[in-house]
Design a protein around this motif. Structure first.
Motif, short mmCIF file in Angstrom:
data_model
loop_
_atom_site.label_atom_id
_atom_site.label_comp_id
_atom_site.label_asym_id
_atom_site.label_seq_id
_atom_site.Cartn_x
_atom_site.Cartn_y
_atom_site.Cartn_z
N GLN A 29 5.53 -0.62 -3.58
CA GLN A 29 4.49 -1.66 -3.65
C GLN A 29 3.33 -1.18 -2.77
O GLN A 29 3.44 -1.12 -1.55
CB GLN A 29 5.03 -3.00 -3.12
CG GLN A 29 3.99 -4.10 -3.19
CD GLN A 29 4.52 -5.41 -2.62
OE1 GLN A 29 5.52 -5.45 -1.93
NE2 GLN A 29 3.81 -6.49 -2.89
N TRP A 30 2.23 -0.84 -3.42
CA TRP A 30 1.08 -0.27 -2.73
C TRP A 30 0.08 -1.35 -2.32
O TRP A 30 -0.04 -2.38 -2.95
CB TRP A 30 0.36 0.74 -3.63
CG TRP A 30 1.19 1.95 -3.88
CD1 TRP A 30 2.00 2.17 -4.95
CD2 TRP A 30 1.31 3.09 -3.05
NE1 TRP A 30 2.62 3.38 -4.84
CE2 TRP A 30 2.20 3.99 -3.68
CE3 TRP A 30 0.75 3.47 -1.84
CZ2 TRP A 30 2.55 5.22 -3.14
CZ3 TRP A 30 1.09 4.70 -1.30
CH2 TRP A 30 1.97 5.55 -1.94
N VAL A 31 -0.64 -1.08 -1.25
CA VAL A 31 -1.72 -1.93 -0.78
C VAL A 31 -2.96 -1.05 -0.70
O VAL A 31 -2.89 0.11 -0.28
CB VAL A 31 -1.39 -2.52 0.62
CG1 VAL A 31 -2.54 -3.34 1.14
CG2 VAL A 31 -0.13 -3.35 0.55
N LYS A 32 -4.09 -1.60 -1.09
CA LYS A 32 -5.34 -0.85 -1.13
C LYS A 32 -5.65 -0.25 0.24
O LYS A 32 -5.45 -0.88 1.28
CB LYS A 32 -6.47 -1.78 -1.57
CG LYS A 32 -7.77 -1.09 -1.79
CD LYS A 32 -8.81 -2.08 -2.30
CE LYS A 32 -10.12 -1.37 -2.49
NZ LYS A 32 -11.14 -2.26 -3.02
N ASP A 33 -6.13 0.96 0.26
CA ASP A 33 -6.55 1.70 1.45
C ASP A 33 -5.41 2.04 2.40
O ASP A 33 -5.63 2.28 3.59
CB ASP A 33 -7.64 0.92 2.22
CG ASP A 33 -8.91 0.73 1.40
OD1 ASP A 33 -9.22 1.63 0.59
OD2 ASP A 33 -9.57 -0.30 1.58
N ASP A 35 -2.06 4.66 3.08
CA ASP A 35 -1.52 5.95 2.66
C ASP A 35 -0.08 5.86 2.17
O ASP A 35 0.37 6.70 1.40
CB ASP A 35 -1.58 6.94 3.82
CG ASP A 35 -3.02 7.27 4.21
OD1 ASP A 35 -3.91 7.12 3.36
OD2 ASP A 35 -3.23 7.66 5.37
#
Length: 178
Positions: A29-33, A35
Motif C-alpha cells: 500500500q503506497w503513499v504519495k511521496d 520511498d
C-alpha cells in the motif's frame, strides 16, 4: 514504513482461516511521496488480503503452540443483558461484564454466566485478567524451565525449585513433549 516479511510462493499458515496456503501476491500500500510502502498485505487466494500478523511460517508454527506474539488474548467489555448500570452500581465497571477473547475473531473465548458475575464480580474480573494473560504466563514458565535446564550450576536452589515447578506445570498442560 513496511518491509515484506514473506515472499511469493512461500507456504504460510493463515490463522483467521485455520488453514495452510501459498502466498500468490504481495500487495504493498503506497503513499504519495514515500520511498517505501506504508503497509504490506498478502494475497493467498482465500478471498481477501491478510496482514503479516495473521500469517505464520512453517518454522514458527512448529516452534510453539502458545506464542504470546501470535496469541493475542484480551478482555473485552460487553453490556450486561440482565441488569442496567443503575442496578449494578457496585460492580467494578457498572453495566458491563468481561469476556476474554481467545480467538482471532470476537466470538471465541471465555464467558461467565450473569448470575455468577453478580455474586462475585471482583473474582470474575480477576479471572478474566488471569485468563487473558495465560499465554504470556506459559511462555515465562517455559523460558524459566529452559534456562534452569541449561544453566543449573548458575542458579540458587530456590530458583531451581521454581523452575521445576514451572516445568511440571507446563508439562501438565501441554503434555510431556514440551
Amino acid at each position: 514504513m513496511a518491509k515484506a516479511q514473506f515472499h511469493k510462493n512461500q507456504r504460510v499458515y493463515v490463522r483467521p482461516v485455520g488453514t495452510w496456503a501459498t502466498i500468490e501476491r504481495i500487495v504493498p500500500q503506497w503513499v504519495k511521496d514515500m520511498d517505501e510502502p506504508l503497509r504490506i498485505h498478502y494475497d493467498v487466494g482465500l478471498g481477501r488480503e491478510f496482514a503479516a500478523k495473521e500469517l505464520e511460517t512453517e518454522e514458527v508454527a512448529t516452534l510453539s503452540l502458545l506464542d504470546p506474539e501470535m496469541e493475542e488474548w484480551h478482555v473485552l467489555r460487553v453490556p450486561n443483558k440482565w441488569r442496567s448500570a443503575d442496578e449494578c452500581a457496585g460492580h467494578p465497571v457498572p453495566g458491563t461484564h468481561p469476556v476474554v477473547v481467545t480467538g482471532s475473531h470476537e466470538g471465541g473465548g471465555w464467558r461467565v454466566p450473569g448470575v455468577e458475575y453478580d455474586m462475585t464480580p471482583e473474582r470474575v474480573e480477576l479471572q478474566a485478567k488471569v485468563i487473558a494473560a495465560a499465554p504470556k504466563f506459559m511462555m515465562i514458565a517455559r523460558r524459566l524451565a529452559d534456562y534452569a535446564r541449561h544453566n543449573p550450576e548458575n542458579l540458587p536452589d530456590d530458583v531451581l525449585t521454581l523452575a521445576d515447578d514451572a516445568d511440571a506445570l507446563v508439562s501438565s498442560i501441554m503434555g510431556p513433549a514440551v
